[in-house]
Motif scaffolding. Structure first.
Motif, PDB file in Angstrom:
ATOM      1  N   ALA A  63       0.893  -1.254  -0.067  1.00  0.00           N
ATOM      2  CA  ALA A  63      -0.089  -0.126  -0.024  1.00  0.00           C
ATOM      3  C   ALA A  63       1.063   1.225   0.001  1.00  0.00           C
ATOM      4  O   ALA A  63       0.534   2.326  -0.753  1.00  0.00           O
ATOM      5  CB  ALA A  63      -1.165   0.117   1.113  1.00  0.00           C
ATOM      6  N   VAL A  64       1.939   1.436   0.931  1.00  0.00           N
ATOM      7  CA  VAL A  64       2.578   2.568   1.067  1.00  0.00           C
ATOM      8  C   VAL A  64       3.421   2.834  -0.438  1.00  0.00           C
ATOM      9  O   VAL A  64       3.119   3.806  -1.099  1.00  0.00           O
ATOM     10  CB  VAL A  64       3.570   2.490   2.137  1.00  0.00           C
ATOM     11  CG1 VAL A  64       4.510   3.744   2.280  1.00  0.00           C
ATOM     12  CG2 VAL A  64       2.590   2.366   3.563  1.00  0.00           C
ATOM     13  N   PRO A  65       4.347   1.924  -0.678  1.00  0.00           N
ATOM     14  CA  PRO A  65       4.648   2.073  -2.030  1.00  0.00           C
ATOM     15  C   PRO A  65       4.007   2.438  -3.339  1.00  0.00           C
ATOM     16  O   PRO A  65       4.191   3.276  -4.174  1.00  0.00           O
ATOM     17  CB  PRO A  65       5.655   0.826  -2.431  1.00  0.00           C
ATOM     18  CG  PRO A  65       5.762   0.079  -1.169  1.00  0.00           C
ATOM     19  CD  PRO A  65       4.529   0.784  -0.255  1.00  0.00           C
ATOM     20  N   GLY A  66       2.851   1.915  -3.209  1.00  0.00           N
ATOM     21  CA  GLY A  66       2.012   1.998  -4.240  1.00  0.00           C
ATOM     22  C   GLY A  66       1.335   3.235  -4.215  1.00  0.00           C
ATOM     23  O   GLY A  66       1.227   3.944  -5.383  1.00  0.00           O
ATOM     24  N   ILE A  67       0.982   3.720  -3.131  1.00  0.00           N
ATOM     25  CA  ILE A  67       0.301   5.207  -2.932  1.00  0.00           C
ATOM     26  C   ILE A  67       1.370   6.262  -3.424  1.00  0.00           C
ATOM     27  O   ILE A  67       1.052   7.227  -4.032  1.00  0.00           O
ATOM     28  CB  ILE A  67      -0.131   5.364  -1.966  1.00  0.00           C
ATOM     29  CG1 ILE A  67      -1.520   4.485  -1.635  1.00  0.00           C
ATOM     30  CG2 ILE A  67      -0.710   6.995  -1.537  1.00  0.00           C
ATOM     31  CD1 ILE A  67      -2.110   4.544  -0.505  1.00  0.00           C
ATOM     32  N   ILE A  93      10.026  10.200   0.825  1.00  0.00           N
ATOM     33  CA  ILE A  93       8.983   9.799   1.472  1.00  0.00           C
ATOM     34  C   ILE A  93       8.555   8.550   1.616  1.00  0.00           C
ATOM     35  O   ILE A  93       8.074   8.091   2.804  1.00  0.00           O
ATOM     36  CB  ILE A  93       7.948  10.362   0.358  1.00  0.00           C
ATOM     37  CG1 ILE A  93       8.084  11.880   0.195  1.00  0.00           C
ATOM     38  CG2 ILE A  93       6.660   9.973   0.848  1.00  0.00           C
ATOM     39  CD1 ILE A  93       6.894  12.585  -0.664  1.00  0.00           C
ATOM     40  N   ALA A  94       9.225   7.516   0.942  1.00  0.00           N
ATOM     41  CA  ALA A  94       8.964   6.184   1.053  1.00  0.00           C
ATOM     42  C   ALA A  94       9.800   5.985   2.210  1.00  0.00           C
ATOM     43  O   ALA A  94       9.202   5.038   3.155  1.00  0.00           O
ATOM     44  CB  ALA A  94       9.693   5.204  -0.061  1.00  0.00           C
ATOM     45  N   LYS A  95      11.127   6.449   2.544  1.00  0.00           N
ATOM     46  CA  LYS A  95      11.942   6.021   3.594  1.00  0.00           C
ATOM     47  C   LYS A  95      10.945   6.544   5.080  1.00  0.00           C
ATOM     48  O   LYS A  95      10.899   6.030   5.914  1.00  0.00           O
ATOM     49  CB  LYS A  95      13.234   6.604   3.445  1.00  0.00           C
ATOM     50  CG  LYS A  95      14.032   6.461   4.692  1.00  0.00           C
ATOM     51  CD  LYS A  95      15.464   7.099   4.549  1.00  0.00           C
ATOM     52  CE  LYS A  95      16.375   6.781   5.736  1.00  0.00           C
ATOM     53  NZ  LYS A  95      17.783   7.456   5.502  1.00  0.00           N
ATOM     54  N   ASN A  96      10.611   7.711   5.001  1.00  0.00           N
ATOM     55  CA  ASN A  96       9.856   8.440   5.968  1.00  0.00           C
ATOM     56  C   ASN A  96       8.849   7.704   6.387  1.00  0.00           C
ATOM     57  O   ASN A  96       8.246   7.754   7.672  1.00  0.00           O
ATOM     58  CB  ASN A  96       9.400   9.913   5.732  1.00  0.00           C
ATOM     59  CG  ASN A  96      10.805  10.722   5.531  1.00  0.00           C
ATOM     60  OD1 ASN A  96      11.751  10.503   6.137  1.00  0.00           O
ATOM     61  ND2 ASN A  96      10.652  12.148   4.996  1.00  0.00           N
ATOM     62  N   LEU A  97       8.011   7.089   5.344  1.00  0.00           N
ATOM     63  CA  LEU A  97       6.654   6.447   5.859  1.00  0.00           C
ATOM     64  C   LEU A  97       6.643   4.962   5.764  1.00  0.00           C
ATOM     65  O   LEU A  97       5.531   4.382   5.843  1.00  0.00           O
ATOM     66  CB  LEU A  97       5.817   7.005   4.749  1.00  0.00           C
ATOM     67  CG  LEU A  97       5.357   8.303   4.665  1.00  0.00           C
ATOM     68  CD1 LEU A  97       4.231   8.940   3.575  1.00  0.00           C
ATOM     69  CD2 LEU A  97       4.876   8.933   6.127  1.00  0.00           C
ATOM     70  N   ALA A  98       7.913   4.405   5.511  1.00  0.00           N
ATOM     71  CA  ALA A  98       7.978   2.915   5.689  1.00  0.00           C
ATOM     72  C   ALA A  98       7.342   2.418   6.933  1.00  0.00           C
ATOM     73  O   ALA A  98       7.549   2.813   7.904  1.00  0.00           O
ATOM     74  CB  ALA A  98       9.326   2.491   5.452  1.00  0.00           C
ATOM     75  N   GLY A  99       6.736   1.248   6.747  1.00  0.00           N
ATOM     76  CA  GLY A  99       6.115   0.666   7.978  1.00  0.00           C
ATOM     77  C   GLY A  99       4.565   1.159   8.162  1.00  0.00           C
ATOM     78  O   GLY A  99       3.861   0.689   8.980  1.00  0.00           O
ATOM     79  N   SER A 100       3.942   2.208   7.573  1.00  0.00           N
ATOM     80  CA  SER A 100       2.856   2.880   7.687  1.00  0.00           C
ATOM     81  C   SER A 100       1.692   1.876   7.577  1.00  0.00           C
ATOM     82  O   SER A 100       0.499   2.139   7.940  1.00  0.00           O
ATOM     83  CB  SER A 100       2.747   4.179   6.989  1.00  0.00           C
ATOM     84  OG  SER A 100       3.656   5.074   7.410  1.00  0.00           O
TER      85      SER A 100
END
Length: 177
Positions: A63-67, A93-100
């Motif tokens: 979901a996160v990488p897709g969005i 952004i991917a690094k900051n939001l990883a695991g969301s």
């Protein structure tokens, strides 16, 4: 403190104040639906265990990488000349939001726990750990996929039958289609 540094401090303060409303208005994740009732921590724990056994995280793992990718692609359509920057920013952004995406799992557990009592969830965990429960966990996804494939094939064949009947009925009316 000289006059120049005083101006810089004032400018920094003004910039910070200007950004404060924008930062305060950051979009928030949606709240739980109103019909989701509060559950006990134990019920949520059982729900998490069930969802783990069912391997539902596969549904939202990307979901996160897709969005992020979808957002970047949309921005690239508007700002093609920023491609390099947007690609670099997407990595940040991917690094900051990883695991969301774990928030999705937490929400799903809360929703799942609101549909069953704590005892029912405990009983489900026990069932899924039984031989039949384990078989259900491993066999059900294949049974569902095979069923969906059969439904699609059936619908295609049924469409041919319906089309033939339309042609036959229209022919009775003297109209070839």
């Amino acid at each position: 403190m000289n006059r120049f540094s005083g101006l810089l401090s004032a400018a920094a303060l003004a910039a910070g104040l200007a950004l404060a409303p924008a930062m305060a208005q950051q979009p928030q994740l949606p709240p739980m639906p109103k019909d989701v009732k509060q559950s006990t921590p134990a019920a949520i724990g059982y729900a998490k265990e069930i969802l783990t056994m069912k391997n539902v995280s596969v549904m939202y793992a990307g979901a996160v990488p897709g969005i992020i990718e979808k957002t970047k692609t949309g921005l690239l359509q508007q700002y093609l000349n920023y491609q390099k920057d947007l690609n670099e920013v997407a990595l940040v952004i991917a690094k900051n939001l990883a695991g969301s995406e774990k928030e999705i799992g937490e929400g799903m557990a809360q929703i799942y726990a609101s549909e069953f009592t704590e005892q029912e969830l405990k009983d489900l965990v026990t069932f899924y750990k039984s031989p039949l429960g384990k078989k259900l966990l491993t066999s059900e996804p294949k049974a569902i996929n095979d069923s969906l494939r059969y439904m699609q094939e059936w619908a295609q064949q049924f469409g041919v039958i319906v089309n033939a009947q339309f042609k036959a009925e229209m022919k009775k009316r003297g109209k070839d289609i």
